[in-house]
Design an enzyme around this catalytic site. Structure first.
Site, PDB file in Angstrom:
ATOM      1  N   TYR A 142       0.811  -1.216   0.000  1.00 60.56           N
ATOM      2  CA  TYR A 142       0.000   0.000   0.000  1.00 60.56           C
ATOM      3  C   TYR A 142       0.850   1.274   0.000  1.00 60.56           C
ATOM      4  CZ  TYR A 142      -3.863  -3.172   1.249  1.00 60.56           C
ATOM      5  OH  TYR A 142      -4.779  -4.183   1.262  1.00 60.56           O
ATOM      6  N   LYS A 192       3.839 -15.323   2.886  1.00 57.39           N
ATOM      7  CA  LYS A 192       3.729 -16.097   1.642  1.00 57.39           C
ATOM      8  C   LYS A 192       5.167 -16.403   1.224  1.00 57.39           C
ATOM      9  CE  LYS A 192       1.236 -17.731  -1.816  1.00 57.39           C
ATOM     10  NZ  LYS A 192       0.479 -18.986  -1.647  1.00 57.39           N
ATOM     11  N   ASP A 224      -2.570 -18.272   2.513  1.00 55.99           N
ATOM     12  CA  ASP A 224      -3.707 -19.038   1.971  1.00 55.99           C
ATOM     13  C   ASP A 224      -4.165 -20.093   2.973  1.00 55.99           C
ATOM     14  OD1 ASP A 224      -1.120 -19.818   1.390  1.00 55.99           O
ATOM     15  OD2 ASP A 224      -1.578 -20.777  -0.513  1.00 55.99           O
ATOM     16  N   ASP A 248      -5.177  -6.815   6.167  1.00 56.06           N
ATOM     17  CA  ASP A 248      -6.384  -6.135   5.701  1.00 56.06           C
ATOM     18  C   ASP A 248      -7.435  -7.174   5.297  1.00 56.06           C
ATOM     19  OD1 ASP A 248      -8.127  -4.265   4.757  1.00 56.06           O
ATOM     20  OD2 ASP A 248      -6.913  -3.623   3.050  1.00 56.06           O
ATOM     21  N   ASP A 252     -11.110  -8.872   7.537  1.00 52.08           N
ATOM     22  CA  ASP A 252     -12.493  -8.847   7.046  1.00 52.08           C
ATOM     23  C   ASP A 252     -13.081 -10.252   7.138  1.00 52.08           C
ATOM     24  OD1 ASP A 252     -12.346  -6.153   6.420  1.00 52.08           O
ATOM     25  OD2 ASP A 252     -13.366  -6.399   4.492  1.00 52.08           O
TER      26      ASP A 252
END
Ligand code: NAD
Length: 362
Positions: A142, A192, A224, A248, A252
């Site tokens: 970001y 990852k 994942d 992020d 959620d």
């Protein structure tokens, strides 16, 4: 008696609706505990772009820098807005995070017994969930440069850049280990590392930091795999530490363990200290919810629980934080529900009524 200073930036959409309830609750909780508080409102996001020409004005930045803490709503509109416009509502958050050095985003996820039926997952899966996501907030994709869409001889192409320094990784991982010491002493570091260089460095630094915390258990999990484990067996998690974008997305997902995004608060903290604690920004994890804006349907509990975190971390008032959290628990246990957490036996109330119910129990 000292006076606490809090900047109130409601923002756009349902932001001002839920923040108004959180501000009332915070003010009442502090006053009833004998403290003085000055709450100062200012514009942010689309509202600020329209009135002041920037997502957050220099004057509002100064207000935030003078305050002990910032109570924030949400910014943005329906859809992704005009991606070509120079001023974007999200810039307000990025500027606040950068200039206040808010590198650690804490997102606690608890499945309240009274809300087990509000989750889309089975009761036996979510019962007893109590985890904390520690998300890195000022690095990664970001913020990395270059980040642009550009023309090439073969058509358009886009680039985003993920970078992390050793120091950035170390400070957030250390933060997570410290927090784990006050909890169940269990850290899951999410990356990852099978694909990304940033993740491989992340893993190396995490292993090194972990050597200083022999009392805390550490495991590494690929993002994942973590996404799957979060809904298969969420109780296995205590503290999750991860980079900006993974955090992020995973939070959620994790919000559904608590029943709704409308239940999840967050605290963004950094290196700046005030007279009373750490300077921080507190906001629900949800966005501006254009689909329910202005209808008094928004759940204000995530914003109210964010105000509790504010009292705990920035004002150094854990008893006030406990009182707010207890009041929320009582209201939910008494069956009061906004639409997002409505259950068969609950009583559906408006945003304002939910705030009133919490106030009535303080
Ligand atoms: P959203 O979080 O605003 O809404 C997702 C869904 O959850 C919607 O159906 C909404 O009605 C529901 N919801 C969210 N909060 C709720 C609440 N308190 N009570 C009841 N229901 C609630 O996400 P989105 O729709 O993807 O994004 C809308 C806008 O918000 C976009 O412009 C996005 O950029 C912005 N956004 C801002 C922030 C922030 O300011 N920190 C965070 C996320 C999204």
């Amino acid at each position: 008696m000292s006076q606490f200073m809090v900047a109130v930036l409601g923002g756009d959409g349902i932001g001002p609706e839920v923040t108004a309830e959180a501000a009332r609750v915070l003010e009442t909780a502090l006053r009833s505990a004998g403290h003085r508080i000055a709450l100062t409102e200012a514009l942010v996001g689309q509202a600020a772009i329209a009135a002041e020409g920037a997502a957050i004005s220099d004057a509002t930045m100064k207000l935030c820098q003078r305050s002990d803490a910032i109570l924030f709503g949400a910014v943005g509109g329906a859809g992704v807005g005009n991606p070509n416009a120079k001023a974007q509502p999200e810039h307000a958050l990025f500027r606040l995070r950068k200039e206040l050095a808010l590198f650690a985003n804490l997102r606690p996820v608890r499945a309240l017994p009274a809300l087990l039926g509000a989750s889309t997952l089975k009761r036996e899966v979510v019962r007893g969930v109590d985890l904390l996501v520690v998300r890195e907030l000022t690095g990664g994709l970001y913020f990395g440069k270059p980040s642009e869409i550009r023309e090439t001889a073969h058509g358009m192409e886009a680039v985003d850049t993920m970078t992390y320094t050793e120091a950035e990784i170390e400070r957030i991982v250390r933060y997570a280990f410290e927090l784990a010491r006050g909890r169940r002493k269990n850290v899951t570091s999410v990356d990852k590392a099978n694909v990304l260089s940033c993740s491989r460095l992340w893993r190396r630094v995490t292993d090194r930091v972990a050597e200083e915390y022999s009392d805390v258990a550490l495991r590494h999990l690929l993002v994942d795999s973590c996404a799957m484990a979060l809904i298969r067996s969420p109780r296995e998690f205590d503290v999750i530490v991860t980079e900006n974008m993974f955090g992020d997305i995973l939070t959620d997902e994790a919000s559904m363990l608590a029943g709704s995004m409308g239940m999840l608060p967050s605290a963004s903290l950094g290196t700046q200290r005030t007279q009373h604690g750490q300077r921080g920004l507190y906001e629900p994890i949800h966005g501006t919810a254009p689909d329910i804006t202005g209808q008094s349907k928004a759940n204000p509990l995530a914003a109210i629980l964010s105000a509790a975190l504010l009292a705990r971390y920035s004002l150094g008032l854990p008893a006030v934080a406990d009182a707010i959290e207890r009041a929320v628990l009582e209201v939910v246990s008494a069956g009061y529900r906004t639409l997002d957490i409505a259950t068969a036996k609950g009583r559906v109330v408006s945003t304002r009524e939910m705030g009133e119910q919490v106030l009535g129990r303080l």
